[in-house]
Design an enzyme around this catalytic site. Structure first.
Site, PDB file in Angstrom:
ATOM      1  CG  HIS A  41     -17.106  68.722 -25.327  1.00  0.00           C
ATOM      2  ND1 HIS A  41     -17.850  69.665 -24.681  1.00  0.00           N
ATOM      3  CD2 HIS A  41     -16.755  69.263 -26.525  1.00  0.00           C
ATOM      4  CE1 HIS A  41     -17.950  70.734 -25.450  1.00  0.00           C
ATOM      5  NE2 HIS A  41     -17.299  70.517 -26.575  1.00  0.00           N
ATOM      6  CG  ASP A  89     -12.408  68.546 -33.304  1.00  0.00           C
ATOM      7  OD1 ASP A  89     -12.800  69.080 -34.351  1.00  0.00           O
ATOM      8  OD2 ASP A  89     -12.208  69.174 -32.259  1.00  0.00           O
TER       9      ASP A  89
HETATM   10  N1  CMC Z   1      -7.945  61.061 -23.042  1.00  0.00           N
HETATM   11  C1  CMC Z   1      -7.676  60.584 -21.802  1.00  0.00           C
HETATM   12  N2  CMC Z   1      -8.147  61.133 -20.668  1.00  0.00           N
HETATM   13  C2  CMC Z   1      -8.915  62.215 -20.787  1.00  0.00           C
HETATM   14  C3  CMC Z   1      -9.232  62.772 -22.035  1.00  0.00           C
HETATM   15  C4  CMC Z   1      -8.718  62.155 -23.199  1.00  0.00           C
HETATM   16  N3  CMC Z   1      -8.968  62.637 -24.408  1.00  0.00           N
HETATM   17  N4  CMC Z   1     -10.018  63.858 -21.857  1.00  0.00           N
HETATM   18  C5  CMC Z   1     -10.175  63.977 -20.531  1.00  0.00           C
HETATM   19  N5  CMC Z   1      -9.522  62.988 -19.880  1.00  0.00           N
HETATM   20  C6  CMC Z   1      -9.501  62.740 -18.427  1.00  0.00           C
HETATM   21  C7  CMC Z   1      -8.583  63.704 -17.704  1.00  0.00           C
HETATM   22  O1  CMC Z   1      -7.269  63.184 -17.622  1.00  0.00           O
HETATM   23  C8  CMC Z   1      -9.265  63.839 -16.382  1.00  0.00           C
HETATM   24  O2  CMC Z   1      -8.984  62.677 -15.638  1.00  0.00           O
HETATM   25  P1  CMC Z   1      -8.862  62.774 -14.018  1.00  0.00           P
HETATM   26  O3  CMC Z   1     -10.219  63.170 -13.531  1.00  0.00           O
HETATM   27  O4  CMC Z   1      -8.446  61.402 -13.594  1.00  0.00           O
HETATM   28  O5  CMC Z   1      -7.811  63.812 -13.737  1.00  0.00           O
HETATM   29  C9  CMC Z   1     -10.750  63.794 -16.725  1.00  0.00           C
HETATM   30  O6  CMC Z   1     -10.835  63.026 -17.939  1.00  0.00           O
HETATM   31  C10 CMC Z   1     -11.367  65.162 -16.950  1.00  0.00           C
HETATM   32  O7  CMC Z   1     -10.590  65.822 -17.938  1.00  0.00           O
HETATM   33  P2  CMC Z   1     -10.284  67.371 -17.940  1.00  0.00           P
HETATM   34  O8  CMC Z   1      -9.061  67.637 -18.737  1.00  0.00           O
HETATM   35  O9  CMC Z   1     -10.341  67.909 -16.550  1.00  0.00           O
HETATM   36  O10 CMC Z   1     -11.570  67.901 -18.714  1.00  0.00           O
HETATM   37  P3  CMC Z   1     -11.716  69.294 -19.416  1.00  0.00           P
HETATM   38  O11 CMC Z   1     -13.164  69.577 -19.447  1.00  0.00           O
HETATM   39  O12 CMC Z   1     -10.826  70.319 -18.775  1.00  0.00           O
HETATM   40  O13 CMC Z   1     -11.120  69.052 -20.899  1.00  0.00           O
HETATM   41  C11 CMC Z   1     -10.974  68.487 -23.159  1.00  0.00           C
HETATM   42  C12 CMC Z   1     -11.905  68.829 -22.004  1.00  0.00           C
HETATM   43  C13 CMC Z   1     -11.770  68.472 -24.448  1.00  0.00           C
HETATM   44  C14 CMC Z   1      -9.881  69.565 -23.293  1.00  0.00           C
HETATM   45  C15 CMC Z   1     -10.311  67.105 -22.909  1.00  0.00           C
HETATM   46  O14 CMC Z   1     -11.317  66.115 -22.854  1.00  0.00           O
HETATM   47  C16 CMC Z   1      -9.269  66.759 -23.967  1.00  0.00           C
HETATM   48  O15 CMC Z   1      -8.103  67.137 -23.833  1.00  0.00           O
HETATM   49  N6  CMC Z   1      -9.668  66.018 -25.050  1.00  0.00           N
HETATM   50  C17 CMC Z   1      -8.774  65.743 -26.149  1.00  0.00           C
HETATM   51  C18 CMC Z   1      -8.654  66.951 -27.053  1.00  0.00           C
HETATM   52  C19 CMC Z   1      -9.888  67.148 -27.903  1.00  0.00           C
HETATM   53  O16 CMC Z   1     -10.423  66.220 -28.479  1.00  0.00           O
HETATM   54  N7  CMC Z   1     -10.332  68.414 -27.995  1.00  0.00           N
HETATM   55  C20 CMC Z   1     -11.494  68.788 -28.807  1.00  0.00           C
HETATM   56  C21 CMC Z   1     -12.642  69.195 -27.948  1.00  0.00           C
HETATM   57  S1  CMC Z   1     -14.194  69.335 -28.826  1.00  0.00           S
HETATM   58  C22 CMC Z   1     -13.958  70.527 -30.052  1.00  0.00           C
HETATM   59  C23 CMC Z   1     -13.580  71.871 -29.601  1.00  0.00           C
HETATM   60  O17 CMC Z   1     -13.550  72.253 -28.437  1.00  0.00           O
HETATM   61  O18 CMC Z   1     -13.280  72.633 -30.509  1.00  0.00           O
END
Ligand code: CMC
Length: 434
Positions: A310, A367
């Site tokens: 998140h 989720d």
């Molecule tokens: N699986 C594997 N690695 C992950 C994941 C994941 N689900 N989420 C983040 N990471 C890693 C990412 O690769 C990055 O690694 P590094 O620092 O080595 O490059 C690090 O963690 C930070 O991730 P980010 O993408 O920069 O973080 P963000 O804040 O931009 O993204 C997120 C947040 C929710 C989009 C992401 O965690 C994600 O894609 N999660 C899976 C999708 C999901 O469950 N979304 C629902 C979110 S909650 C409900 C809502 O928003 O409605």
């Protein structure tokens, strides 16, 4: 907002500039950079708005490090356990929990506005039965602007706003149920005045002219909890979209329709559907989890564990904690033995111990378990995000209202960019291009 006595100092090209620091009611501090460009000709660069506050808001407080979520000051845990979805709608939109009389009035208004214009039913004929319900929902909500003309956006009255807010929340439930009926080829079931919000939705979705759906209390309770937990989450992607679109003084229905489109994405509300896809894939693959954990960690692959991570929560998402318990209770009460729940539990255990996820503060989010509840209720996968959208309505409406009520009018949303394209060059006629 309070102003901190000490301003921030920025040194640029050898000159020192002072920028005010604003402080929120929970002590959150922000550097007010709104005059930065005028003073210095610099803008800030913040990909994904990870550090940028676009507004003041009194609706929801979230502390991602401590795992705290409060609506208008009330802890989410108390609201999920004791309140109703209509109470939450009133709380988020109007700032206070309703009195018994206000709640009765709200409920009557919901009943009064629960039908959609009969002409709108014809829209459903135009969609293929395979249409994703989020596409149908977004278009139908935008179309409400045509049937229920909005308000004078530059000078809205309280009565106008109250009416369209109720119209939106009540009609959206009917639109969702009709979209579902269309997808399975059954006749529409109309809303009933004797049923409350959640049972009414379930009845419209699952009853038919030949069969009366039995509404179980535990199912209603689980859905109510999910709707309350989804009701607001401050400046997430869809809510910011609603505010951005609304900042152009676009009507409420059209602004919320844009929010629905934003919510659809799998990185946002679409994750609940994607989680079940992922769990089904693991199950079909024999249930082994390690391969998928490794794949999610492999930077050469685009695969991510859905329902994990998140932007704001760097500890356990408080909503996920409640939903996890709710999923166990509901499946237990309904006597459902879903192998996907077992896979989800094992996946979570590994994630909480694995260095990759621990170092990046990646925990199950809202989720991760919600799809298992919807699945147990009999809601098809492609309707999960639609359910999320029903829950998020009060939050979107509250933010739209808060934005248009900014004294003096809120500014139109218009971010800056850092241009990295070609520098000036002259046009070459097509015959001379190589
Ligand atoms: N699986 C594997 N690695 C992950 C994941 C994941 N689900 N989420 C983040 N990471 C890693 C990412 O690769 C990055 O690694 P590094 O620092 O080595 O490059 C690090 O963690 C930070 O991730 P980010 O993408 O920069 O973080 P963000 O804040 O931009 O993204 C997120 C947040 C929710 C989009 C992401 O965690 C994600 O894609 N999660 C899976 C999708 C999901 O469950 N979304 C629902 C979110 S909650 C409900 C809502 O928003 O409605």
């Amino acid at each position: 907002m309070e102003q901190h006595p000490q301003p921030a100092k920025v040194i640029l090209d050898g000159n020192t500039f002072e920028l005010p620091i604003v402080v929120g009611t929970e002590g959150e501090k922000g550097i007010d950079i709104s005059k930065l460009r005028t003073l210095t000709n610099y803008v800030t660069f913040d990909h994904g708005f990870g550090n940028t506050s676009n507004c003041e808001s009194a609706i929801t407080y979230l502390d991602g490090d401590a795992g705290v979520l409060r609506y208008r000051g009330y802890p989410i845990e108390q609201l999920a356990e004791y309140s109703s979805f209509l109470e939450i709608a009133h709380l988020l939109i109007y700032g206070e929990l309703p009195t018994a009389e206000q709640l009765r009035g709200l409920s009557e208004n919901f009943t009064e506005h629960s039908m959609i214009h009969e002409d709108m039913k014809r829209f459903f004929d135009g969609y293929p039965s395979s249409a994703h319900p989020m596409a149908v929902l977004a278009s139908m909500v935008c179309s409400l602007s045509a049937y229920y003309p909005g308000i004078d956006m530059m000078n809205p009255t309280k009565e106008d706003f109250d009416r369209i807010a109720v119209q939106l929340m009540s009609k959206v439930r009917t639109i969702v149920a009709f979209a579902y009926k269309k997808s399975i080829g059954e006749p529409f079931i109309y809303p009933r005045e004797d049923l409350e919000y959640v049972p009414n939705l379930l009845n419209m979705m699952f009853s038919s002219p030949t069969k009366q759906y039995k509404v179980y209390d535990e199912v209603v309770q689980a859905m109510k909890v999910l709707f309350i937990l989804h009701a607001d989450h401050e400046q997430n992607c869809s809510t910011s979209t609603v505010r951005l679109v609304g900042s152009a003084r676009t009507n409420l229905f059209a602004s919320v329709s844009a929010g629905i489109c934003a919510l659809w994405g799998p990185l946002h509300g679409g994750a609940n559907e994607a989680v079940i896809d992922m769990l089904e894939m693991i199950h079909a693959d024999g249930g082994g989890i390690d391969k998928y954990i490794d794949m999610a960690k492999d930077k050469a692959k685009t695969f991510r564990l859905m329902g994990v991570g998140h932007r704001v929560y760097k500890s356990y998402d408080p909503r996920a904690k409640i939903i996890k318990q709710c999923a166990h209770e509901l499946l237990g009460k309904l006597g459902i033995d879903d192998p996907l729940l077992e896979i989800a539990v094992q996946l979570e255990e590994k994630v909480l111990k694995d260095a990759y996820f621990v170092e990046r503060n990646l925990y199950p989010n809202v989720d991760f378990y919600s799809g298992l509840i919807y699945k147990a209720i009999g809601i098809p996968k492609d309707m999960f995000t639609v359910m999320f959208a029903i829950g998020r309505m009060p939050g979107w409406i509250a933010h739209w209202k808060e934005m248009i009520e900014v004294p003096g009018g809120s500014k139109i949303g218009r971010p800056r960019q850092i241009y990295v394209g070609p520098q000036r060059r002259d046009y070459i006629p097509v015959t001379k291009r190589s």
